[in-house]
Every structure is written in structure tokens, then in C-alpha cells.
Write a protein that holds these residues in place. Structure first.
Motif, PDB file in Angstrom:
ATOM      1  N   ARG A  12     -13.932 -44.160 -54.770  1.00 17.17           N
ATOM      2  CA  ARG A  12     -15.268 -43.577 -54.689  1.00 17.17           C
ATOM      3  C   ARG A  12     -15.665 -43.301 -53.244  1.00 17.17           C
ATOM      4  O   ARG A  12     -16.293 -42.297 -52.938  1.00 17.17           O
ATOM      5  CB  ARG A  12     -16.290 -44.506 -55.357  1.00 17.17           C
ATOM      6  CG  ARG A  12     -16.131 -44.629 -56.856  1.00 17.17           C
ATOM      7  CD  ARG A  12     -17.111 -45.676 -57.404  1.00 17.17           C
ATOM      8  NE  ARG A  12     -16.955 -45.833 -58.840  1.00 17.17           N
ATOM      9  CZ  ARG A  12     -17.723 -45.234 -59.742  1.00 17.17           C
ATOM     10  NH1 ARG A  12     -18.681 -44.423 -59.344  1.00 17.17           N
ATOM     11  NH2 ARG A  12     -17.527 -45.424 -61.030  1.00 17.17           N
ATOM     12  N   ARG A  13     -15.291 -44.226 -52.363  1.00 18.97           N
ATOM     13  CA  ARG A  13     -15.656 -44.038 -50.957  1.00 18.97           C
ATOM     14  C   ARG A  13     -14.900 -42.847 -50.353  1.00 18.97           C
ATOM     15  O   ARG A  13     -15.455 -42.073 -49.574  1.00 18.97           O
ATOM     16  CB  ARG A  13     -15.379 -45.317 -50.167  1.00 18.97           C
ATOM     17  CG  ARG A  13     -16.285 -46.477 -50.548  1.00 18.97           C
ATOM     18  CD  ARG A  13     -16.280 -47.541 -49.472  1.00 18.97           C
ATOM     19  NE  ARG A  13     -14.995 -48.219 -49.350  1.00 18.97           N
ATOM     20  CZ  ARG A  13     -14.635 -49.288 -50.063  1.00 18.97           C
ATOM     21  NH1 ARG A  13     -15.471 -49.790 -50.971  1.00 18.97           N
ATOM     22  NH2 ARG A  13     -13.471 -49.858 -49.886  1.00 18.97           N
ATOM     23  N   TYR A  15     -13.726 -40.274 -52.075  1.00 19.31           N
ATOM     24  CA  TYR A  15     -14.330 -39.110 -52.721  1.00 19.31           C
ATOM     25  C   TYR A  15     -15.614 -38.705 -52.010  1.00 19.31           C
ATOM     26  O   TYR A  15     -15.832 -37.533 -51.679  1.00 19.31           O
ATOM     27  CB  TYR A  15     -14.601 -39.446 -54.188  1.00 19.31           C
ATOM     28  CG  TYR A  15     -15.484 -38.455 -54.925  1.00 19.31           C
ATOM     29  CD1 TYR A  15     -14.932 -37.423 -55.664  1.00 19.31           C
ATOM     30  CD2 TYR A  15     -16.876 -38.558 -54.878  1.00 19.31           C
ATOM     31  CE1 TYR A  15     -15.737 -36.523 -56.343  1.00 19.31           C
ATOM     32  CE2 TYR A  15     -17.690 -37.669 -55.540  1.00 19.31           C
ATOM     33  CZ  TYR A  15     -17.117 -36.649 -56.273  1.00 19.31           C
ATOM     34  OH  TYR A  15     -17.917 -35.758 -56.948  1.00 19.31           O
ATOM     35  N   ASP A  16     -16.499 -39.681 -51.780  1.00 14.20           N
ATOM     36  CA  ASP A  16     -17.785 -39.389 -51.140  1.00 14.20           C
ATOM     37  C   ASP A  16     -17.595 -38.827 -49.729  1.00 14.20           C
ATOM     38  O   ASP A  16     -18.290 -37.902 -49.310  1.00 14.20           O
ATOM     39  CB  ASP A  16     -18.647 -40.646 -51.067  1.00 14.20           C
ATOM     40  CG  ASP A  16     -19.327 -40.967 -52.392  1.00 14.20           C
ATOM     41  OD1 ASP A  16     -19.425 -40.060 -53.236  1.00 14.20           O
ATOM     42  OD2 ASP A  16     -19.757 -42.121 -52.570  1.00 14.20           O
ATOM     43  N   ARG A  17     -16.639 -39.405 -49.008  1.00 15.96           N
ATOM     44  CA  ARG A  17     -16.450 -38.981 -47.615  1.00 15.96           C
ATOM     45  C   ARG A  17     -15.962 -37.536 -47.540  1.00 15.96           C
ATOM     46  O   ARG A  17     -16.470 -36.727 -46.759  1.00 15.96           O
ATOM     47  CB  ARG A  17     -15.449 -39.910 -46.921  1.00 15.96           C
ATOM     48  CG  ARG A  17     -15.241 -39.581 -45.458  1.00 15.96           C
ATOM     49  CD  ARG A  17     -14.256 -40.519 -44.808  1.00 15.96           C
ATOM     50  NE  ARG A  17     -14.726 -41.903 -44.831  1.00 15.96           N
ATOM     51  CZ  ARG A  17     -14.068 -42.902 -44.236  1.00 15.96           C
ATOM     52  NH1 ARG A  17     -12.935 -42.653 -43.586  1.00 15.96           N
ATOM     53  NH2 ARG A  17     -14.536 -44.126 -44.293  1.00 15.96           N
ATOM     54  N   ARG A  19     -16.140 -35.207 -49.927  1.00 15.83           N
ATOM     55  CA  ARG A  19     -17.136 -34.315 -50.515  1.00 15.83           C
ATOM     56  C   ARG A  19     -18.291 -34.057 -49.550  1.00 15.83           C
ATOM     57  O   ARG A  19     -18.757 -32.921 -49.382  1.00 15.83           O
ATOM     58  CB  ARG A  19     -17.665 -34.907 -51.819  1.00 15.83           C
ATOM     59  CG  ARG A  19     -18.684 -34.034 -52.527  1.00 15.83           C
ATOM     60  CD  ARG A  19     -19.153 -34.738 -53.801  1.00 15.83           C
ATOM     61  NE  ARG A  19     -20.193 -33.962 -54.462  1.00 15.83           N
ATOM     62  CZ  ARG A  19     -21.464 -33.939 -54.060  1.00 15.83           C
ATOM     63  NH1 ARG A  19     -21.829 -34.633 -53.010  1.00 15.83           N
ATOM     64  NH2 ARG A  19     -22.347 -33.191 -54.701  1.00 15.83           N
ATOM     65  N   ALA A  20     -18.750 -35.118 -48.863  1.00 19.22           N
ATOM     66  CA  ALA A  20     -19.836 -34.958 -47.899  1.00 19.22           C
ATOM     67  C   ALA A  20     -19.411 -34.066 -46.736  1.00 19.22           C
ATOM     68  O   ALA A  20     -20.198 -33.261 -46.226  1.00 19.22           O
ATOM     69  CB  ALA A  20     -20.283 -36.324 -47.387  1.00 19.22           C
ATOM     70  N   ARG A  85     -23.711 -33.987 -57.882  1.00 20.03           N
ATOM     71  CA  ARG A  85     -22.903 -35.152 -57.577  1.00 20.03           C
ATOM     72  C   ARG A  85     -22.469 -35.816 -58.879  1.00 20.03           C
ATOM     73  O   ARG A  85     -23.219 -35.905 -59.828  1.00 20.03           O
ATOM     74  CB  ARG A  85     -23.677 -36.132 -56.703  1.00 20.03           C
ATOM     75  CG  ARG A  85     -24.021 -35.570 -55.321  1.00 20.03           C
ATOM     76  CD  ARG A  85     -24.892 -36.522 -54.537  1.00 20.03           C
ATOM     77  NE  ARG A  85     -24.163 -37.699 -54.104  1.00 20.03           N
ATOM     78  CZ  ARG A  85     -23.543 -37.803 -52.935  1.00 20.03           C
ATOM     79  NH1 ARG A  85     -23.521 -36.784 -52.125  1.00 20.03           N
ATOM     80  NH2 ARG A  85     -22.941 -38.908 -52.603  1.00 20.03           N
ATOM     81  N   CYS A  87     -20.173 -38.917 -58.851  1.00 14.00           N
ATOM     82  CA  CYS A  87     -19.912 -40.350 -58.806  1.00 14.00           C
ATOM     83  C   CYS A  87     -20.715 -41.062 -57.743  1.00 14.00           C
ATOM     84  O   CYS A  87     -20.410 -42.181 -57.402  1.00 14.00           O
ATOM     85  CB  CYS A  87     -18.421 -40.612 -58.575  1.00 14.00           C
ATOM     86  SG  CYS A  87     -17.853 -40.130 -56.946  1.00 14.00           S
ATOM     87  N   SER A  88     -21.731 -40.439 -57.181  1.00 13.84           N
ATOM     88  CA  SER A  88     -22.482 -41.054 -56.107  1.00 13.84           C
ATOM     89  C   SER A  88     -23.954 -41.039 -56.436  1.00 13.84           C
ATOM     90  O   SER A  88     -24.410 -40.405 -57.376  1.00 13.84           O
ATOM     91  CB  SER A  88     -22.244 -40.293 -54.789  1.00 13.84           C
ATOM     92  OG  SER A  88     -20.865 -40.103 -54.577  1.00 13.84           O
TER      93      SER A  88
END
Length: 464
Positions: A12-13, A15-17, A19-20, A85, A87-88
Motif C-alpha cells: 500500500r505504501r 502504491y501510494d508513493r 500514485r502520488a 483513490r 486503497c488510500s
């Protein structure tokens, strides 16, 4: 596979990084992302974690896998695109706000023609020098500049600007800001007065602020800087910073009587002059006067040149020609204050000059810029002639659309900037009140056939 069904929080981390980075514009559409193996090594996680994160990002349309070529940000995405979004946590209000438009090249003030730079020649020279590097070339560079580039500049300045100097007088800098920063730190103390042109270059004022010097605005008229006015406002000024060949932003040339008057003041009062010769290479009519330094028999002028306009600004190379009496002092100071510039790029520029490519490039660009300027002004006159009057100076890389006092040039420029353009409000460059009104518009990236269409788009962005 839905993101919520994946149990690994590390995924998840990642993915978030990624994607952001895409949403916030750090990764652009079409840009290649690191391989799963490389990113796993960098982050200290398993490759499977990266594979899962990339797979979900591909499934959502952020990334596109292209076999052996690698994985890329989807070229179908708009720049800095936002998407739901998965998963965040919900995005903040700031993140959900509309992004600024991507930069547009037409009408960008001070940017040379990106489409016409001889990239193949440059790349060939750069590659040749890279292949020929010796072990000693990998050491720290000479901080005051590569000897080959200095020698090339001595010859170039002698022929093109009438400046007689030695390699020891030249310090290679990080563009104009690097040169004026070095001069300010060595010559000025807090509270020292400095004549600056009004209107003038805003980065000069910003640099003077860093040493707490006092900028004294001196009006520019059709003959350039008003030297008599400068002497009356600040007779004890320590320094004068001037653009005598093509005054920024008005485009006038400092007349010969005023050049001599400025040199007489510096010699009589033992003051210094900084000559910013940022784009004298682009002169389209009449005869360009010699550089101020070529007339400097009292050795009071620091001459600043840059490759940002003649080559490309990303190079970040400029040069400072010091008075003979200051050469050793400035060389030692550069050693103490600056780590130096890339030797490889300096050598490539030296080759570009000595092998004749620089002169041919400038000759070609003068012809093209003159044509692009004429086409741009014709289109501007057709679209905005009832609102603006247009200044045509003998040289330079921009035109000014003058406005009457009922128009707010700052507001017009703000609208155009929001649409991705980079014009400049004339009033923002002046301390006078009331300040002159106008819009600075670059023409270098306006191809002739496209000028009418591009100007219509620009007029719409201005809200006129």
C-alpha cells in the motif's frame, strides 16, 4: 485484483508513493518508472511487493507495462491527472484542487527556440568528449573554469565584442545569477548603494537583497540609463549594474555619450560597473555598439555573459570577465564559494565554439528570430492592435505590448500564467509610481506559420 484484497501493508505504501508522484506531476505521462527489481532494491522490500503495486496501478490505468521496454506512466493521462483513490484515505482539499496548466513555449520571455537547437551536433560533441575522458578528468573540476573554455571565450569576445582579456580574468559561473552573486559578495557590504535600471531585471534586486545592499532605481529612457540622475540620487553608490547593449526589458541601447559618462563616473569616483550582456548576439537592425568593457580604459567594468540565451538555459553556464586588478581575488573567491561547473559540459561548449558551430548557430538564429518576431508582431497587431501598441527594439528576444492606464497588466499576465503561458507584466519590473503598463511576450518559440493561431489562443488566455 481489488486493492482491498491485498494484505501486505508495504504494498500500500509503494502504491501510494508512485500514485502520488503521478498525480502531483513528479512522474509525467509517458515517463518510464524504475524496474521492479531496481525499486525493490532501493526501498529494501521484496520484488513481489513492487510487482503487486505496479500491477494494481496498471489495472487502474496509471501505468502501462510494455514488456522488455519496461513500465511507463500511461501516456493517455493528462498532466497531473487526479483519479478516484482505491486503497488510500481521501485526498486533501489541496490535492483535489485543479492543477496549474502545463507550461507553454510560445510567448515565454527569455527562452530561446527549443525546437531549433542543434541537438545532434551537441550530442555528438558531448559523446566524443565523454569517450575521451581520462582518469584525471574524473577529479574535481577547476573551480574557476576549464582552461579550454576560457581560451575559447578570449578569442570569441575579442572578435565579437571587442573585449581584450586574458584567460586569468575569466571565471566560469552558474549563469548570470552565479556571476552577480559573486560580485555582490565580494564588492558590497550591507547598506551599500547600487544603481539599478528602472524598469529592470527582478533577479538583480533579489541578489542585492541577499547582501543587504540598497538598490537605487535609476530611470531608463530612450538613451538608456540616466547617468546624471544616478549621480544626483546616489553619488556615493558603490556599484552600477547595467544592460547597455539591449536594456532589459525596454530594449534600448545605452547611447555612446552616456556610456562615456558612466565610465567617467566609475573612474573618477573609483566605483565599479557590472555590464550584463545577456543577449547582445541577437541584434536585427543597425550597428551594435561595442561592449562597455571594450571602452573601459580605467579597468572598472565587470563583464557578464551567459549561454542561457545563445544555447539553452538548462546548461547553467555563464562567465564573468573581471578587471585585471581583480582577477586573482575573484578566482580565489570562486574556489572558496563554488564547487565549479561540470568539466564535460564546459569542454563541449569550448568545442562548439572553436569548431565553428557557435558562430553558425548564432547566424542562423538571428535570421530565424527576425522572421519570427515580424510574424508575431503582425499577428499581435491584427488581434490586439486596438488594445496594445507594440515596441520594436533593434534586438532582443521579446516584444512589449504597451497598455494605457486603464488596463491592469498584472491581472492580464496572471490570467495567461494560469493557462500555462510565461509573459511578464512590465509594471512588475519597475519601482516607479505610477509604473509603466505593458506585457512582455517572447517570440522565439512562435513559428511563423503558426503565429496567427498561437496569438489568438494567447489573446483568449489574456481574457481580451
Amino acid at each position: 485484483m481489488p486493492a482491498d484484497s491485498l494484505p501486505d501493508p508495504v504494498y500500500r505504501r509503494v502504491y501510494d508513493r508512485v500514485r502520488a508522484s503521478i498525480i502531483e506531476g513528479r512522474l509525467k505521462p509517458g515517463e518510464r518508472v524504475p524496474s521492479a527489481r531496481a525499486l525493490a532494491t532501493q526501498l529494501g522490500v521484496s520484488r513481489g511487493t513492487i510487482d503487486v503495486a505496479y500491477a494494481v496501478l496498471c489495472g487502474e490505468g496509471y501505468l502501462v507495462a510494455d514488456g522488455a521496454r519496461g513500465t511507463f506512466v500511461s501516456p493517455a493521462l493528462p498532466v497531473r491527472a487526479e483519479a478516484p483513490r482505491v486503497c488510500s484515505a481521501p485526498a486533501s482539499a489541496a490535492a483535489m484542487a485543479p492543477a496549474a496548466a502545463p507550461p507553454r513555449l510560445p510567448f515565454w520571455v527569455g527562452l530561446p527556440a527549443i525546437d531549433l537547437f542543434p541537438r545532434k551536433i551537441w550530442s555528438r560533441l558531448l559523446a566524443r568528449e565523454g569517450r575521451g575522458l581520462l582518469p584525471e578528468d574524473f577529479r574535481y573540476p577547476t573551480r574557476s573554469g576549464d582552461a579550454r573554455l576560457k581560451a575559447a571565450l578570449v578569442s570569441y569576445l575579442s572578435v565579437s565584442r571587442g573585449i581584450a582579456c586574458t584567460p586569468e580574468q575569466i571565471v566560469i559561473t552558474g549563469g548570470y545569477q552565479g556571476a552577480i552573486g559573486l560580485v555582490s559578495r565580494l564588492l558590497l557590504s550591507a547598506g551599500d548603494k547600487v544603481w539599478v535600471e528602472d524598469p529592470g531585471y527582478h533577479w538583480t534586486l533579489a541578489t542585492l537583497d541577499t547582501v543587504a545592499a540598497q538598490a537605487v532605481p535609476v530611470t531608463v529612457d530612450e538613451h538608456g540609463l540616466d547617468v546624471a540622475l544616478g549621480r544626483s540620487r546616489a553619488p556615493d553608490a558603490a556599484l552600477c549594474i547595467v544592460t547597455p547593449s539591449n536594456q532589459f526589458p525596454l530594449g534600448v541601447s545605452l547611447s555612446l555619450p552616456r556610456r562615456l559618462a558612466l565610465l567617467d563616473w566609475a573612474a573618477a569616483e573609483q566605483r565599479w560597473i557590472v555590464e550584463d550582456d545577456y543577449d547582445s548576439e541577437f541584434y536585427y537592425q543597425g550597428r551594435l555598439l561595442p561592449a562597455l568593457k571594450a571602452l573601459d580604459h580605467a579597468d572598472r567594468v565587470f563583464y557578464v555573459g551567459t549561454f542561457s540565451k545563445t544555447l539553452f538555459p538548462g546548461l547553467r553556464l555563464g562567465y564573468l570577465v573581471t578587471p585585471r586588478t581583480q582577477a586573482d581575488r575573484f578566482t580565489r573567491a570562486q574556489w572558496a564559494l563554488d564547487g565549479g561547473r561540470s568539466s564535460l559540459e564546459q569542454i563541449t561548449v569550448a568545442d562548439f565554439i572553436t569548431e565553428g558551430y557557435f558562430a553558425r548557430h548564432l547566424k542562423k538564429m538571428r535570421t530565424i528570430y527576425a522572421a519570427r518576431r515580424a510574424a508575431t508582431v503582425a499577428a499581435l497587431t491584427n488581434e490586439l492592435g486596438g488594445i496594445m501598441t507594440f515596441d520594436l527594439s533593434p534586438g532582443g528576444l521579446h516584444v512589449i505590448g504597451r497598455l494605457d492606464d486603464t488596463q491592469d497588466d498584472g491581472q492580464l499576465v496572471a490570467r495567461a500564467t494560469a493557462a500555462g503561458y510565461r509573459p511578464v507584466a512590465l509594471s512588475s519590473l519597475s519601482k516607479q509610481r505610477p509604473a509603466p503598463k505593458g506585457v512582455l511576450m517572447g517570440f522565439t518559440n512562435v513559428p511563423e506559420p503558426q503565429a496567427p493561431h498561437l496569438v489568438r489562443q494567447f489573446r483568449s488566455a489574456l481574457g481580451l
